[in-house]
Every structure is written in C-alpha cells, then in structure tokens.
Design a protein around this motif. Structure first.
Motif, short mmCIF file in Angstrom:
data_model
loop_
_atom_site.label_atom_id
_atom_site.label_comp_id
_atom_site.label_asym_id
_atom_site.label_seq_id
_atom_site.Cartn_x
_atom_site.Cartn_y
_atom_site.Cartn_z
N ASP A 69 0.81 -1.21 0.00
CA ASP A 69 0.00 0.00 0.00
C ASP A 69 0.85 1.27 0.00
N TYR A 70 1.91 1.25 0.80
CA TYR A 70 2.67 2.46 1.07
C TYR A 70 4.13 2.35 0.65
N GLU A 96 3.86 7.50 0.10
CA GLU A 96 3.36 7.46 -1.28
C GLU A 96 2.40 6.28 -1.42
N ASN A 97 1.34 6.51 -2.17
CA ASN A 97 0.41 5.43 -2.51
C ASN A 97 1.06 4.64 -3.65
N HIS A 99 -0.09 1.71 -4.90
CA HIS A 99 -1.03 0.85 -5.63
C HIS A 99 -0.87 1.07 -7.12
N GLY A 104 -7.30 4.56 -4.07
CA GLY A 104 -6.72 5.42 -3.05
C GLY A 104 -6.36 4.60 -1.83
N VAL A 105 -5.56 5.19 -0.96
CA VAL A 105 -5.15 4.49 0.25
C VAL A 105 -5.33 5.43 1.45
N LEU A 107 -4.21 6.65 5.05
CA LEU A 107 -2.98 6.67 5.84
C LEU A 107 -3.24 6.57 7.34
N ASN A 137 -7.60 9.61 2.06
CA ASN A 137 -7.73 8.96 0.76
C ASN A 137 -6.66 9.52 -0.19
N GLN A 140 -3.82 7.19 -5.98
CA GLN A 140 -2.76 6.31 -6.49
C GLN A 140 -1.67 7.13 -7.19
N SER A 143 1.99 11.33 -3.41
CA SER A 143 2.64 11.23 -2.11
C SER A 143 2.23 12.41 -1.24
#
Length: 187
Positions: A69-70, A96-97, A99, A104-105, A107, A137, A140, A143
């Motif tokens: 993920d990161y 940083e994402n 994916h 989205g990721v 944190l 969110n 992708q 960062s």
C-alpha cells in the motif's frame, strides 16, 4: 617386507607434517585479511555500515521502504525542548500510494512510535497532516509529506532514538529509521 612398512611409516609421517604445516600457513593467511578491513576508505566504511544497518532493518533519512500500500521514507527529525526533562521529537515523513490499480489508500492505519534503543522506552506519535481529506484517501501514485509528533519525557540520550512505522494493512517487519542529529537541534 620391513622396508615396505618402514617406507609407509615414513610417508605417513611426512604427509602428517606437510598437513600440519599447511594448516598453519592457512591460519597465518587469515590474519592479513583483517588488516585489509582496517584500511578501508571512509566511503567504503560508510557503505559497509549502511549494509549492516539494512540487514537489521535500520534505515537512514531519505531511505524508503515499500510495501503493498505504502512507500515510506523519513525525511528528517528534530527535537524541541519543552523544559529540562521533556520535549518533542518531530519527524517529517513522506508516504506514497504505491497501488497500481488506481485505488486510493487511507494513511490513518499507520502507527508511529519512537524507541530509545538503550532504555527501550517507547513513545507513541501522532500524525499531523496538513490535508486531512488527502490523508484519508491518498490517490494512487501521489505522495504526502507530514509531521509526526512524539512527546518525550526522558531526553538524556537523544542519539539513541529510532522511529518505527507500521500498519496492520501493510506490515513493514521491524523496519525503523535512525533519528540522527536530534541533540544538535536543541534550542
């Protein structure tokens, strides 16, 4: 027959002596290799130290680790004294994402703590993002840089602090960053 036995015994003794001498020669040859190590240039010593640190999971500033993920790196760390016995360590972290599927990721599952390697005291940190929505969110490929703050009670050994970052979603297997030069940033 006696001459064959005598010849065999002499051959055995000579072989034993040669083996013993050869073993001593190998032992003597091992010592100069240690001398070669002590004549390493400063850049070679630094490279060797960095390799040892990577082997045990220790990273330095701007070195990054990537999970599913990161992608995370620690840019710097500072110390601000509150009073004689306490203060705040702030670490600037870049996430940083990583994916590749366009998602989205979040944190917020990231956990931060610093630990004094000598005393084994741990202090939990709090992320201080400037953009809360982006923190929840992160798109992708993008960062985000933000500070993480740690209230420290015992500030005697600032040179022994390491920053740990982990997440249940994307574990980093004991990866940690050495927080260098914290003592030199005191007010």
């Amino acid at each position: 027959m006696k001459s064959i036995i005598a010849t065999t015994c002499i051959a055995f003794m000579i072989t034993s002596l040669m083996t013993a001498c050869n073993h001593e020669k190998e032992t003597v040859q091992a010592e100069p290799q240690k001398k070669v190590e002590s004549t390493l240039s400063p850049s070679e010593k630094q490279e060797r130290l960095e390799m040892e640190q990577l082997e045990n999971g220790t990273m330095s500033y701007r070195k990054s680790v990537k999970g599913g993920d990161y992608g995370i790196s620690v840019l710097n760390g500072t110390y601000e004294e509150a009073n004689e016995s306490s203060g705040t360590i702030k670490a600037q972290v870049k996430v940083e994402n990583v994916h590749d599927d366009g998602t989205g990721v979040d944190l917020s599952p990231l956990k931060f703590w610093v630990e004094n390697e000598k005393t084994h005291q741990k202090f939990i940190g709090k992320a201080l993002p400037n953009e809360t929505q982006k923190f929840k969110n992160l798109p992708q490929g993008q960062s985000m840089v933000f500070d993480v703050s740690f209230l420290i009670k015992d500030v005697k050994e600032l040179e022994d602090f390491y920053l740990y970052i982990d997440s249940q979603n994307d574990p980093f297997d004991n990866t940690h960053w050495k927080l260098d030069n914290l003592a030199s940033t005191q007010n």
